[in-house]
Design an enzyme around this catalytic site. Structure first.
Site, PDB file in Angstrom:
ATOM      1  N   ASN A 209      -9.442  96.522   3.823  1.00  0.00           N
ATOM      2  CA  ASN A 209      -8.769  95.289   4.264  1.00  0.00           C
ATOM      3  C   ASN A 209      -7.403  95.661   4.485  1.00  0.00           C
ATOM      4  O   ASN A 209      -6.894  96.736   4.563  1.00  0.00           O
ATOM      5  CB  ASN A 209      -9.139  94.057   3.100  1.00  0.00           C
ATOM      6  CG  ASN A 209      -8.402  94.310   1.749  1.00  0.00           C
ATOM      7  OD1 ASN A 209      -7.065  94.651   1.839  1.00  0.00           O
ATOM      8  ND2 ASN A 209      -9.095  94.682   0.713  1.00  0.00           N
ATOM      9  N   ASP A 278     -15.101  92.680  -2.280  1.00  0.00           N
ATOM     10  CA  ASP A 278     -16.131  91.929  -2.968  1.00  0.00           C
ATOM     11  C   ASP A 278     -17.439  92.565  -2.920  1.00  0.00           C
ATOM     12  O   ASP A 278     -18.319  92.384  -3.602  1.00  0.00           O
ATOM     13  CB  ASP A 278     -16.548  90.612  -2.129  1.00  0.00           C
ATOM     14  CG  ASP A 278     -15.333  89.596  -2.269  1.00  0.00           C
ATOM     15  OD1 ASP A 278     -14.643  89.466  -3.370  1.00  0.00           O
ATOM     16  OD2 ASP A 278     -14.635  88.909  -1.331  1.00  0.00           O
ATOM     17  N   LYS A 288     -26.747 105.851   2.992  1.00  0.00           N
ATOM     18  CA  LYS A 288     -26.229 104.567   3.015  1.00  0.00           C
ATOM     19  C   LYS A 288     -26.648 103.925   4.386  1.00  0.00           C
ATOM     20  O   LYS A 288     -26.496 102.684   4.401  1.00  0.00           O
ATOM     21  CB  LYS A 288     -24.806 104.522   2.529  1.00  0.00           C
ATOM     22  CG  LYS A 288     -24.801 104.854   1.010  1.00  0.00           C
ATOM     23  CD  LYS A 288     -23.527 104.959   0.556  1.00  0.00           C
ATOM     24  CE  LYS A 288     -23.146 105.537  -0.736  1.00  0.00           C
ATOM     25  NZ  LYS A 288     -21.802 105.896  -1.144  1.00  0.00           N
ATOM     26  N   PHE A 323      -4.510  85.737  -7.275  1.00  0.00           N
ATOM     27  CA  PHE A 323      -3.939  85.473  -5.967  1.00  0.00           C
ATOM     28  C   PHE A 323      -5.108  85.062  -5.132  1.00  0.00           C
ATOM     29  O   PHE A 323      -6.481  85.341  -5.486  1.00  0.00           O
ATOM     30  CB  PHE A 323      -3.339  86.647  -5.130  1.00  0.00           C
ATOM     31  CG  PHE A 323      -1.931  86.651  -5.544  1.00  0.00           C
ATOM     32  CD1 PHE A 323      -1.415  87.159  -6.608  1.00  0.00           C
ATOM     33  CD2 PHE A 323      -0.916  86.187  -4.321  1.00  0.00           C
ATOM     34  CE1 PHE A 323      -0.109  87.466  -6.815  1.00  0.00           C
ATOM     35  CE2 PHE A 323       0.360  86.472  -4.483  1.00  0.00           C
ATOM     36  CZ  PHE A 323       0.811  86.910  -5.832  1.00  0.00           C
ATOM     37  N   LYS A 337     -11.004  78.319  -8.373  1.00  0.00           N
ATOM     38  CA  LYS A 337     -10.938  79.637  -8.900  1.00  0.00           C
ATOM     39  C   LYS A 337     -10.368  79.598 -10.225  1.00  0.00           C
ATOM     40  O   LYS A 337     -10.638  80.497 -10.899  1.00  0.00           O
ATOM     41  CB  LYS A 337     -10.114  80.495  -7.869  1.00  0.00           C
ATOM     42  CG  LYS A 337     -11.003  80.959  -6.571  1.00  0.00           C
ATOM     43  CD  LYS A 337     -10.474  81.923  -5.882  1.00  0.00           C
ATOM     44  CE  LYS A 337     -11.342  82.124  -4.525  1.00  0.00           C
ATOM     45  NZ  LYS A 337     -10.577  83.046  -3.464  1.00  0.00           N
ATOM     46  N   LYS A 341     -12.361  81.191 -13.306  1.00  0.00           N
ATOM     47  CA  LYS A 341     -11.998  82.639 -13.677  1.00  0.00           C
ATOM     48  C   LYS A 341     -11.207  82.507 -14.990  1.00  0.00           C
ATOM     49  O   LYS A 341     -10.606  83.619 -15.480  1.00  0.00           O
ATOM     50  CB  LYS A 341     -11.471  83.404 -12.727  1.00  0.00           C
ATOM     51  CG  LYS A 341     -12.472  83.863 -11.502  1.00  0.00           C
ATOM     52  CD  LYS A 341     -11.958  84.223 -10.062  1.00  0.00           C
ATOM     53  CE  LYS A 341     -13.013  83.980  -9.112  1.00  0.00           C
ATOM     54  NZ  LYS A 341     -13.816  85.120  -9.131  1.00  0.00           N
TER      55      LYS A 341
HETATM   56  O1  PMT Z   1      -0.553  93.526  -0.164  1.00  0.00           O
HETATM   57  P1  PMT Z   1       0.227  92.447   0.930  1.00  0.00           P
HETATM   58  O2  PMT Z   1       0.016  92.884   2.233  1.00  0.00           O
HETATM   59  O3  PMT Z   1       1.348  91.987   0.425  1.00  0.00           O
HETATM   60  O4  PMT Z   1      -0.873  91.155   0.631  1.00  0.00           O
HETATM   61  C1  PMT Z   1      -1.221  90.590  -0.429  1.00  0.00           C
HETATM   62  C2  PMT Z   1      -1.514  89.103  -0.305  1.00  0.00           C
HETATM   63  C3  PMT Z   1      -0.022  88.573  -0.109  1.00  0.00           C
HETATM   64  C4  PMT Z   1      -2.390  88.919   0.383  1.00  0.00           C
HETATM   65  C5  PMT Z   1      -1.745  88.956  -1.899  1.00  0.00           C
HETATM   66  O5  PMT Z   1      -0.850  88.147  -2.434  1.00  0.00           O
HETATM   67  C6  PMT Z   1      -2.920  88.443  -2.083  1.00  0.00           C
HETATM   68  O6  PMT Z   1      -3.204  87.095  -1.819  1.00  0.00           O
HETATM   69  N1  PMT Z   1      -4.085  89.058  -2.620  1.00  0.00           N
HETATM   70  C7  PMT Z   1      -5.485  88.793  -2.980  1.00  0.00           C
HETATM   71  C8  PMT Z   1      -6.075  88.641  -1.939  1.00  0.00           C
HETATM   72  C9  PMT Z   1      -7.459  88.129  -2.050  1.00  0.00           C
HETATM   73  O7  PMT Z   1      -8.308  89.222  -2.440  1.00  0.00           O
HETATM   74  O8  PMT Z   1      -7.984  86.888  -2.120  1.00  0.00           O
HETATM   75  P2  PMT Z   1      -9.386  86.313  -1.924  1.00  0.00           P
HETATM   76  O9  PMT Z   1      -9.349  84.923  -2.297  1.00  0.00           O
HETATM   77  O10 PMT Z   1     -10.259  86.735  -0.854  1.00  0.00           O
HETATM   78  O11 PMT Z   1      -9.905  87.023  -3.472  1.00  0.00           O
HETATM   79  C10 PMT Z   1      -9.381  86.872  -4.627  1.00  0.00           C
HETATM   80  C11 PMT Z   1     -10.595  87.051  -5.605  1.00  0.00           C
HETATM   81  O12 PMT Z   1     -10.634  88.318  -5.800  1.00  0.00           O
HETATM   82  C12 PMT Z   1     -10.348  86.327  -6.643  1.00  0.00           C
HETATM   83  O13 PMT Z   1     -11.013  85.316  -6.950  1.00  0.00           O
HETATM   84  C13 PMT Z   1     -11.247  87.669  -7.688  1.00  0.00           C
HETATM   85  O14 PMT Z   1     -11.938  87.253  -8.516  1.00  0.00           O
HETATM   86  C14 PMT Z   1     -11.661  88.340  -6.755  1.00  0.00           C
HETATM   87  N2  PMT Z   1     -12.067  89.810  -6.791  1.00  0.00           N
HETATM   88  C15 PMT Z   1     -13.042  90.013  -5.911  1.00  0.00           C
HETATM   89  C16 PMT Z   1     -13.933  91.318  -6.058  1.00  0.00           C
HETATM   90  C17 PMT Z   1     -13.635  92.070  -7.036  1.00  0.00           C
HETATM   91  N3  PMT Z   1     -14.159  93.126  -7.351  1.00  0.00           N
HETATM   92  N4  PMT Z   1     -12.647  91.754  -8.002  1.00  0.00           N
HETATM   93  C18 PMT Z   1     -11.909  90.643  -7.740  1.00  0.00           C
HETATM   94  O15 PMT Z   1     -10.837  90.387  -8.737  1.00  0.00           O
END
Ligand code: PMT
Length: 396
Positions: A209, A278, A288, A323, A337, A341
């Protein structure tokens, strides 16, 4: 970072004294009030006018200078300094300081200083390794000096070894760590995750990503500057790791899960800023990627949810911050969330807002806790990190 801070920069007569001009300039750019004191021999290597021009302050070299505003200059400056750094520090100056000899402006001022004192030894390797110098360095540490280890490489005398003055960025970070921030996380352990993960499809391709790691690296650095012992678990990112932080590089979501859970039990605060995949390519078949005539099929499976695991296994008193990236209904989704969590805080960024999210140096974040949400304006990721830590510290 150094606004309203008065810094004494002591310069002694290593050939690397010319690099002290760059350090003086870098400290001024951080808004410090920099006062340079040179040994007389150092003035043979670099002219005091260079420092006066860069700092706007008189460069002191002579204890008995009549042309100066203070009556007892070395004591006045020592009293008002927030920090003193000698860079470069020669074997001679270190020896004098270790034994309380005060025979010039620099050594008298250092003897009168009660602020944090740093010294960056710079000399020939043989001089540095000489037991006399090593004993003097130990004595200085005993008397409260923080020593900055010399860098290794080609020395001006032609030898190769330890004894170089470290780069300006390294010296500056030592200064910043010492005085830039209150130490409200001293004695605390903070774990931060940052960056993207890479999920291998085959030996060549992977799913990833846009996370650059900037947000997580900023959180790790600010927590370190506030005195925490910081571990940064980072996916592949092209950023320099923050100094004074234990950095653990990982590649996949599974690697990140393992690195995080290896140390999560001992942390006071965990902040998950990484964008973890995810899904990853399934390992159900050896092949694969199944290729049709024109199409490519990829079977995916869920990765282990790191944040969920950390929430489910949160130890007593531990704080957990996640985040979330949302494109709509930011607060409601982030709050869901938070509950699901078992988090103490979630920093929600709206990816649709300019200056927020991946890759940028800035972010726009809403801090969601069980109290009222805090909407932050557009600010640097380091400023966002400060706000997040402010809120978490209140809950420790
Ligand atoms: O690195 P930068 O360029 O500075 O950007 C980082 C950011 C500013 C975007 C950062 O702050 C941010 O938001 N990071 C998290 C982005 C993200 O993955 O958000 P999401 O809402 O898609 O997912 C968050 C979820 O990740 C959580 O709810 C958690 O449960 C989950 N997750 C998913 C898969 C996994 N294997 N483990 C997890 O923890």
């Amino acid at each position: 970072m150094l606004k309203n801070k008065t810094i004494i920069l002591g310069v002694s007569s290593s050939i690397s004294a010319y690099k002290a001009a760059d350090l003086a300039s870098a400290l001024v750019k951080e808004h410090a009030d920099v006062h340079v004191i040179m040994t007389r021999n150092a003035t043979n290597i670099i002219n005091p006018i260079t420092f006066e021009t860069l700092t706007g302050n008189k460069c002191l070299t002579d204890t008995f200078d009549r042309n100066f505003q203070f009556e007892v200059a070395h004591v006045e400056l020592a009293k008002k300094a927030d920090l003193a750094i000698i860079a470069p520090a020669t074997a001679n100056v270190l020896a004098k300081l270790a034994h309380g000899i005060a025979d010039d402006m620099l050594t008298t001022t250092m003897l009168a200083c009660t602020c944090p004192k740093l010294a960056a030894p710079a000399m020939n390797t043989r001089m540095y390794e000489n037991p006399v110098t090593q004993d003097n360095l130990k004595l200085l540490e005993k008397y409260g000096y923080r020593l900055i280890e010399p860098a290794s490489g080609h020395l001006a005398c032609g030898d190769t070894g330890k004894g170089k003055l470290p780069d300006t960025a390294v010296l500056k970070e030592h200064v910043i760590r010492e005085i830039a921030m209150k130490k409200d996380l001293a004695g605390r352990k903070v774990l931060v995750t940052a960056g993207p993960t890479q999920e291998a499809i085959d030996p060549v391709r992977y799913i990833t990503n846009h996370s650059s790691g900037k947000m997580g690296y900023a959180v790790a650095r600010i927590a370190m500057l506030r005195g925490a012992e910081v571990t940064l678990v980072t996916g592949p990112a092209s950023l320099d790791p923050p100094m004074f932080v234990k950095t653990v590089p990982v590649v996949s979501a599974q690697d990140m899960f393992e690195a995080v859970t290896a140390v999560s039990g001992e942390q006071d605060i965990i902040i998950k800023a990484a964008a973890v995949a995810d899904y990853r390519p399934a390992t159900v078949s050896d092949e694969k990627v199944k290729k049709g005539d024109d199409e490519l099929f990829l079977e995916l499976e869920r990765t282990q949810d790191i944040l969920q695991y950390l929430g489910d296994h949160k130890k007593e008193g531990q704080l957990l911050c996640g985040f979330a990236m949302e494109t709509s209904d930011l607060e409601r989704r982030a709050r869901a969330k938070l509950e699901k969590k078992n988090l103490d805080m979630i920093a929600a960024n709206n990816v649709k807002v300019a200056g927020a999210g991946f890759g940028t140096d800035t972010n726009v974040v809403t801090l969601i806790t069980r109290d009222d949400p805090i909407q932050l304006q557009l600010m640097s990721k380091e400023a966002v990190a400060e706000k997040i830590l402010d809120e978490l510290v209140k809950r420790l």
